[in-house]
Scaffold this active site. Structure first.
Site, PDB file in Angstrom:
ATOM      1  N   HIS A 112       0.871  -1.178   0.000  1.00 21.32           N
ATOM      2  CA  HIS A 112       0.000   0.000   0.000  1.00 21.32           C
ATOM      3  C   HIS A 112       0.908   1.229   0.000  1.00 21.32           C
ATOM      4  O   HIS A 112       1.581   1.485   0.995  1.00 21.32           O
ATOM      5  CB  HIS A 112      -0.899   0.000   1.235  1.00 21.32           C
ATOM      6  N   ARG A 158      -0.324   4.287  -0.785  1.00 21.40           N
ATOM      7  CA  ARG A 158      -1.167   5.406  -0.312  1.00 21.40           C
ATOM      8  C   ARG A 158      -1.217   6.615  -1.234  1.00 21.40           C
ATOM      9  O   ARG A 158      -1.604   7.709  -0.799  1.00 21.40           O
ATOM     10  CB  ARG A 158      -0.695   5.879   1.076  1.00 21.40           C
ATOM     11  N   ASN A 172      -6.644   0.673  -2.736  1.00 20.51           N
ATOM     12  CA  ASN A 172      -7.484   1.342  -1.728  1.00 20.51           C
ATOM     13  C   ASN A 172      -6.908   2.699  -1.325  1.00 20.51           C
ATOM     14  O   ASN A 172      -6.630   2.981  -0.165  1.00 20.51           O
ATOM     15  CB  ASN A 172      -7.705   0.447  -0.498  1.00 20.51           C
ATOM     16  N   ASP A 231      -8.462  -5.291  -2.327  1.00 13.09           N
ATOM     17  CA  ASP A 231      -7.778  -5.459  -1.037  1.00 13.09           C
ATOM     18  C   ASP A 231      -8.164  -4.395  -0.016  1.00 13.09           C
ATOM     19  O   ASP A 231      -8.224  -3.210  -0.291  1.00 13.09           O
ATOM     20  CB  ASP A 231      -6.260  -5.476  -1.188  1.00 13.09           C
ATOM     21  N   HIS A 236      -8.459 -10.480  -1.067  1.00 17.97           N
ATOM     22  CA  HIS A 236      -8.492 -10.268   0.391  1.00 17.97           C
ATOM     23  C   HIS A 236      -9.740 -10.980   0.893  1.00 17.97           C
ATOM     24  O   HIS A 236     -10.846 -10.647   0.475  1.00 17.97           O
ATOM     25  CB  HIS A 236      -8.546  -8.761   0.658  1.00 17.97           C
ATOM     26  N   HIS A 281      -2.403 -12.508   1.907  1.00 18.14           N
ATOM     27  CA  HIS A 281      -2.126 -12.647   3.356  1.00 18.14           C
ATOM     28  C   HIS A 281      -2.850 -13.794   4.045  1.00 18.14           C
ATOM     29  O   HIS A 281      -3.655 -13.567   4.957  1.00 18.14           O
ATOM     30  CB  HIS A 281      -2.376 -11.324   4.088  1.00 18.14           C
ATOM     31  N   ASP A 303       2.256  -6.940   2.440  1.00 17.37           N
ATOM     32  CA  ASP A 303       1.109  -6.118   2.868  1.00 17.37           C
ATOM     33  C   ASP A 303       1.611  -4.857   3.573  1.00 17.37           C
ATOM     34  O   ASP A 303       1.040  -4.438   4.586  1.00 17.37           O
ATOM     35  CB  ASP A 303       0.134  -6.909   3.759  1.00 17.37           C
ATOM     36  N   HIS A 315       0.926   3.705   8.206  1.00 17.21           N
ATOM     37  CA  HIS A 315      -0.050   4.588   8.862  1.00 17.21           C
ATOM     38  C   HIS A 315       0.728   5.619   9.677  1.00 17.21           C
ATOM     39  O   HIS A 315       1.872   5.374  10.058  1.00 17.21           O
ATOM     40  CB  HIS A 315      -0.976   3.787   9.783  1.00 17.21           C
TER      41      HIS A 315
HETATM   42  O1  DOR Z   1      -3.593  -4.697   7.726  1.00 14.94           O
HETATM   43  C1  DOR Z   1      -4.101  -4.308   6.700  1.00 14.94           C
HETATM   44  N1  DOR Z   1      -3.901  -3.048   6.244  1.00 14.94           N
HETATM   45  N2  DOR Z   1      -4.875  -5.133   6.019  1.00 14.94           N
HETATM   46  C2  DOR Z   1      -5.597  -4.734   4.968  1.00 14.94           C
HETATM   47  O2  DOR Z   1      -6.286  -5.544   4.421  1.00 14.94           O
HETATM   48  C3  DOR Z   1      -5.569  -3.334   4.529  1.00 14.94           C
HETATM   49  C4  DOR Z   1      -4.323  -2.681   4.934  1.00 14.94           C
HETATM   50  C5  DOR Z   1      -4.355  -1.182   4.795  1.00 14.94           C
HETATM   51  O3  DOR Z   1      -4.739  -0.682   3.749  1.00 14.94           O
HETATM   52  O4  DOR Z   1      -3.939  -0.495   5.742  1.00 14.94           O
HETATM   53 ZN    ZN Z   2      -5.912  -7.243   2.618  1.00 20.28          ZN
HETATM   54 ZN    ZN Z   3      -3.300  -5.129   1.918  1.00 22.06          ZN
END
Ligand code: DOR
Ligand code: ZN
Ligand code: ZN
Length: 425
Positions: free
Chosen positions: A62, A64, A94, A152, A179, A232, A306, A310
């Site tokens: 990800h 972002r 996402n 996902d 997912h 995952h 994965d 954050h």
């Molecule tokens: O731990 C996760 N973080 N699992 C997910 O499926 C999404 C991902 C996220 O986008 O932060």
């Molecule tokens: Zn996922």
């Molecule tokens: Zn993911």
């Protein structure tokens, strides 16, 4: 500009090459592999004692970007990936906006090319806005170059819509990265269901939340003929579901993330530390052992991260309030080497197969192979060095991970992308 890598142990799963050889890169191509190469003007890298392998491929990150660039962006994500030995990653859709149309795919691919530190392959969302109501512009995105489709972060809960998407995937020969999470069955859970969650007074996520959708997805893959890749995998039952599917000739594969084969729920120190919170959650020691064995016996073919950055503020909240996810691209190779190779589950060759060659095969991209004539995406990995993981060494924007101070063995010393050094220790 030429690069001559001398005296490394070449590990190339595509050809089963496991031999001390020199490797010459000219331009963006591997031009020669032999016991003793000389090249007058080449930059020489001494790889004595190191593995020289195909650049790592992460099927699941990800980054972002667009929209949540306080967490990561394509440049910092690419830097982090190069530091981790990766030359190709698949970015999940996402983002904000969701990647559900060709324009956003093009934005990511253009920006990644401009940055030039990693091949960032943008995955397309299966439904418009990831709302699960109608299919996104799948054909348009396939035309724009998505390597795969995925929802996902969630499952497409409407099975009929999911089947529609898989028909498109099958017709265009792209894999579906799934997912698996029955959102109704989650019922507010934030960690593995069981005695630990009960003791902490937290709602749990049972194995069935994942298993039910995995079983469904495998059945829909059988019906549609689509290539299904399960993201995952975290439960012991997932290994058996994939094994059964493979036995029946269904095109199904599965990935495991380093956190799921390294840690288990017993490692969670308290409900206050959300660096241990990810989705799917850390499971039991028994699940972890089943995943390790599934990797060892070849049922689980891929190790992906994965990588889920954050902000520090979000992850300062406790388990009930923080978002799911941890960063992973900068620790994956060391954790895999330490836990699975030194742990006796994988040979070094199998490690690079699961982190490069197999992902390339599943994605059907001409990567993950350092034979002569191939694009020079290469990682040089020193399996001898021992050190502790520290977030302060990371190149990515975010620091959310549960490994601070953890001792590991094995480090990426150089990453080469199409003949250009993208990371050098
Ligand atoms: O731990 C996760 N973080 N699992 C997910 O499926 C999404 C991902 C996220 O986008 O932060
Ligand atoms: Zn996922
Ligand atoms: Zn993911």
């Amino acid at each position: 500009m030429a690069i001559l890598i001398k005296n490394g142990t070449i590990l190339n799963p595509a050809t089963s090459t496991n031999e001390v050889l020199d490797l010459l890169i000219e331009g963006d191509t591997i031009s020669k592999m032999a016991p003793s190469i000389t090249a007058a003007d080449a930059t020489v890298i001494d790889a004595t004692g190191c593995y020289v392998a195909p650049g790592l491929i992460d099927m699941h990150v990800h980054f972002r970007d667009p929209g949540q660039t306080a967490k990561e962006d394509i440049e910092t994500g690419s830097r982090a990936a190069a530091h981790g030995g990766y030359t190709t990653v698949c970015a999940m859709p996402n983002t904000n906006p969701v990647v559900d149309c060709p324009e956003v795919v093009k934005y990511v691919h253009d920006k990644a090319k401009q940055v030039g530190l990693c091949n960032v392959l943008q995955v397309g969302a299966m439904t418009h806005g990831m709302k699960g109501e109608e299919l996104s512009d799948l054909e348009g995105m396939i035309e724009a170059g998505i390597p795969a489709m995925s929802e996902d972060g969630k499952s497409v809960m409407n099975t009929n819509l999911f089947r529609e998407a898989l028909r498109v995937a099958a017709a265009h020969h792209i894999p579906v990265l799934s997912h698996c999470e029955d959102i109704n069955l989650v019922d507010g859970g934030v960690m593995n269901a069981g005695p630990k969650a009960e003791a902490l007074g937290i709602r749990g996520i049972s194995n069935a939340v994942e298993n039910i959708i995995e079983a469904r997805d495998i059945m829909v893959a059988e019906e549609t003929g689509a290539t299904l890749h399960l993201c995952h995998c975290s439960t012991k039952e997932s290994v058996e579901l994939i094994r059964d599917g493979k036995t029946k000739g269904i095109k199904v594969s599965g990935e495991v993330c380093p956190h799921h084969f390294t840690l288990c729920e017993d490692d969670i120190p308290s409900a206050a530390d959300s660096n241990y919170k990810m989705n799917p959650p850390l499971r039991t020691a028994e699940d972890r052992e089943a995943l390790r064995r599934g990797l060892a016996d070849g049922i689980l073919e891929v190790i992906s991260t994965d990588h889920a950055p954050h902000t520090a503020e979000e992850k300062s909240r406790d388990f009930t309030k923080a978002p799911f996810g941890i960063v992973g691209v900068e620790t994956a190779a060391a954790l895999t080497y330490t836990e699975l190779v030194l742990g006796g589950y994988l040979t070094p060759m199998q490690m690079f197969a699961k982190m490069s060659y197999n992902p390339a095969r599943i994605l059907d991209i001409d990567r993950g192979d350092i034979s002569v004539g191939k694009v020079a995406d290469v990682v040089i990995f020193d399996p001898r060095e021992t050190y502790e993981i520290h977030a302060s060494d990371f190149h990515g924007k975010s620091r959310n991970m549960p490994y601070e101070g953890r001792p590991v063995q094995g480090t990426v010393v150089t990453t080469i992308l199409a003949g250009k050094i993208t990371y050098k220790r």
